[in-house]
Design a protein around this motif. Structure first.
Motif, PDB file in Angstrom:
ATOM      1  N   MET A  27       0.837  -1.208   0.000  1.00 42.62           N
ATOM      2  CA  MET A  27       0.000   0.000   0.000  1.00 42.62           C
ATOM      3  C   MET A  27       0.869   1.255   0.000  1.00 42.62           C
ATOM      4  N   SER A  28       1.891   1.268  -0.816  1.00 43.11           N
ATOM      5  CA  SER A  28       2.838   2.388  -0.818  1.00 43.11           C
ATOM      6  C   SER A  28       2.179   3.728  -1.117  1.00 43.11           C
ATOM      7  N   ASP A  29       1.031   3.722  -1.787  1.00 44.63           N
ATOM      8  CA  ASP A  29       0.304   4.962  -2.063  1.00 44.63           C
ATOM      9  C   ASP A  29      -0.751   5.257  -1.007  1.00 44.63           C
ATOM     10  N   GLY A  30      -0.724   4.498   0.070  1.00 41.26           N
ATOM     11  CA  GLY A  30      -1.694   4.681   1.136  1.00 41.26           C
ATOM     12  C   GLY A  30      -2.713   3.560   1.137  1.00 41.26           C
ATOM     13  N   GLY A  31      -3.377   3.413   2.240  1.00 37.60           N
ATOM     14  CA  GLY A  31      -4.370   2.358   2.374  1.00 37.60           C
ATOM     15  C   GLY A  31      -4.645   2.102   3.829  1.00 37.60           C
ATOM     16  N   ARG A  32      -5.260   0.977   4.088  1.00 38.64           N
ATOM     17  CA  ARG A  32      -5.662   0.651   5.451  1.00 38.64           C
ATOM     18  C   ARG A  32      -5.324  -0.800   5.746  1.00 38.64           C
ATOM     19  N   LEU A  33      -4.773  -1.040   6.929  1.00 34.82           N
ATOM     20  CA  LEU A  33      -4.492  -2.385   7.402  1.00 34.82           C
ATOM     21  C   LEU A  33      -5.304  -2.603   8.671  1.00 34.82           C
ATOM     22  N   CYS A  34      -6.178  -3.582   8.648  1.00 32.38           N
ATOM     23  CA  CYS A  34      -6.982  -3.927   9.824  1.00 32.38           C
ATOM     24  C   CYS A  34      -6.448  -5.232  10.400  1.00 32.38           C
ATOM     25  N   ILE A  35      -6.219  -5.236  11.708  1.00 35.98           N
ATOM     26  CA  ILE A  35      -5.739  -6.435  12.400  1.00 35.98           C
ATOM     27  C   ILE A  35      -6.784  -6.803  13.438  1.00 35.98           C
ATOM     28  N   GLU A  36      -7.229  -8.038  13.383  1.00 39.65           N
ATOM     29  CA  GLU A  36      -8.275  -8.517  14.285  1.00 39.65           C
ATOM     30  C   GLU A  36      -7.827  -9.839  14.886  1.00 39.65           C
ATOM     31  N   SER A  37      -8.176 -10.073  16.128  1.00 37.86           N
ATOM     32  CA  SER A  37      -7.904 -11.372  16.741  1.00 37.86           C
ATOM     33  C   SER A  37      -9.185 -11.884  17.368  1.00 37.86           C
ATOM     34  N   ARG A  38      -9.334 -13.202  17.346  1.00 36.72           N
ATOM     35  CA  ARG A  38     -10.533 -13.819  17.898  1.00 36.72           C
ATOM     36  C   ARG A  38     -10.279 -15.300  18.153  1.00 36.72           C
ATOM     37  N   VAL A  39     -11.195 -15.892  18.899  1.00 30.36           N
ATOM     38  CA  VAL A  39     -11.152 -17.332  19.137  1.00 30.36           C
ATOM     39  C   VAL A  39     -12.129 -17.983  18.173  1.00 30.36           C
ATOM     40  N   ARG A  40     -11.667 -19.027  17.523  1.00 25.74           N
ATOM     41  CA  ARG A  40     -12.534 -19.808  16.640  1.00 25.74           C
ATOM     42  C   ARG A  40     -12.295 -21.278  16.999  1.00 25.74           C
ATOM     43  N   GLY A  41     -13.276 -21.863  17.690  1.00 27.38           N
ATOM     44  CA  GLY A  41     -13.124 -23.250  18.125  1.00 27.38           C
ATOM     45  C   GLY A  41     -11.978 -23.375  19.105  1.00 27.38           C
ATOM     46  N   ASP A  42     -11.041 -24.242  18.797  1.00 22.67           N
ATOM     47  CA  ASP A  42      -9.887 -24.447  19.680  1.00 22.67           C
ATOM     48  C   ASP A  42      -8.644 -23.729  19.158  1.00 22.67           C
ATOM     49  N   GLN A  43      -8.853 -22.649  18.403  1.00 24.03           N
ATOM     50  CA  GLN A  43      -7.738 -21.885  17.847  1.00 24.03           C
ATOM     51  C   GLN A  43      -7.933 -20.391  18.083  1.00 24.03           C
ATOM     52  N   VAL A  44      -6.801 -19.699  18.163  1.00 24.29           N
ATOM     53  CA  VAL A  44      -6.807 -18.240  18.137  1.00 24.29           C
ATOM     54  C   VAL A  44      -6.461 -17.834  16.715  1.00 24.29           C
ATOM     55  N   GLU A  45      -7.244 -16.923  16.155  1.00 21.83           N
ATOM     56  CA  GLU A  45      -6.991 -16.416  14.811  1.00 21.83           C
ATOM     57  C   GLU A  45      -6.540 -14.963  14.897  1.00 21.83           C
ATOM     58  N   VAL A  46      -5.543 -14.636  14.100  1.00 26.10           N
ATOM     59  CA  VAL A  46      -5.137 -13.253  13.900  1.00 26.10           C
ATOM     60  C   VAL A  46      -5.291 -12.989  12.408  1.00 26.10           C
ATOM     61  N   ILE A  47      -6.124 -12.002  12.080  1.00 31.81           N
ATOM     62  CA  ILE A  47      -6.447 -11.705  10.686  1.00 31.81           C
ATOM     63  C   ILE A  47      -5.888 -10.337  10.340  1.00 31.81           C
ATOM     64  N   LEU A  48      -5.113 -10.273   9.269  1.00 28.16           N
ATOM     65  CA  LEU A  48      -4.537  -9.016   8.783  1.00 28.16           C
ATOM     66  C   LEU A  48      -5.085  -8.772   7.380  1.00 28.16           C
ATOM     67  N   ALA A  49      -5.907  -7.745   7.236  1.00 29.15           N
ATOM     68  CA  ALA A  49      -6.545  -7.452   5.954  1.00 29.15           C
ATOM     69  C   ALA A  49      -6.122  -6.062   5.491  1.00 29.15           C
ATOM     70  N   ASP A  50      -5.588  -5.974   4.275  1.00 26.37           N
ATOM     71  CA  ASP A  50      -5.154  -4.680   3.745  1.00 26.37           C
ATOM     72  C   ASP A  50      -6.002  -4.281   2.542  1.00 26.37           C
ATOM     73  N   THR A  51      -5.892  -3.005   2.198  1.00 29.63           N
ATOM     74  CA  THR A  51      -6.635  -2.474   1.051  1.00 29.63           C
ATOM     75  C   THR A  51      -5.710  -2.216  -0.131  1.00 29.63           C
ATOM     76  N   GLY A  52      -4.616  -2.971  -0.189  1.00 30.10           N
ATOM     77  CA  GLY A  52      -3.659  -2.826  -1.285  1.00 30.10           C
ATOM     78  C   GLY A  52      -4.200  -3.384  -2.588  1.00 30.10           C
ATOM     79  N   PRO A  53      -3.316  -3.574  -3.553  1.00 29.56           N
ATOM     80  CA  PRO A  53      -3.736  -4.023  -4.880  1.00 29.56           C
ATOM     81  C   PRO A  53      -4.114  -5.499  -4.945  1.00 29.56           C
ATOM     82  N   GLY A  54      -3.913  -6.233  -3.876  1.00 27.61           N
ATOM     83  CA  GLY A  54      -4.218  -7.658  -3.900  1.00 27.61           C
ATOM     84  C   GLY A  54      -3.097  -8.453  -4.551  1.00 27.61           C
ATOM     85  N   ILE A  55      -3.317  -9.737  -4.652  1.00 31.42           N
ATOM     86  CA  ILE A  55      -2.318 -10.650  -5.197  1.00 31.42           C
ATOM     87  C   ILE A  55      -2.902 -11.312  -6.436  1.00 31.42           C
TER      88      ILE A  55
END
Length: 131
Positions: A27-55
């Motif tokens: 996101m060199s031209d700017g954007g947003r990175l959202c980081i969220e953590s939560r419990v899902r079943g017997d796991q902890v999830e950390v989710i990093l979602a950006d608004t970049g150009p994608g893959i």
């Protein structure tokens, strides 16, 4: 709060740093990175979602391979090392992306099973003993 996971803090920190730096570079031209953590079943999830150009779809299947890079610089080891660290902790690292619409990386780590605390035995009160 989140339940504990069995992890080497320095290694998990390296994974987070790699994912955050990749998002920032995407996101060199700017954007947003959202980081969220939560419990899902017997796991902890950390989710990093950006608004970049994608893959691009042709790159998605290869991004966790050593030395694979779409950049003009770097070694192509960051995501491969991150993937191996998470797998060595019994977890998973996955990605979802649509070109032009950002990328979402999800780290999943197993929760440590903690035994239920045993009830304390109470000592008798008020019992007098004769000598």
């Amino acid at each position: 709060g989140l339940p504990p996971v069995k992890a080497a803090p320095d290694q998990i920190g390296q994974v987070c740093l790699n994912l955050i730096l990749n998002a920032a570079e995407a996101m060199s031209d700017g954007g947003r990175l959202c980081i969220e953590s939560r419990v899902r079943g017997d796991q902890v999830e950390v989710i990093l979602a950006d608004t970049g150009p994608g893959i691009a779809p042709e790159d998605l299947a290869h991004i966790f391979e050593p030395f694979y890079t779409t950049k003009d610089y770097g070694t192509g080891l960051g995501l491969a090392v991150s993937y191996n660290i998470i797998e060595s902790h019994g977890g998973t690292l996955s990605v979802e992306s649509v070109a032009g619409h950002g990328a979402t990386f999800t780290v999943r780590l197993p929760v440590i099973e903690t035994p239920e605390p045993k009830p304390r035995k109470r000592k008798g009160k008020g019992v007098k003993r004769e000598a």
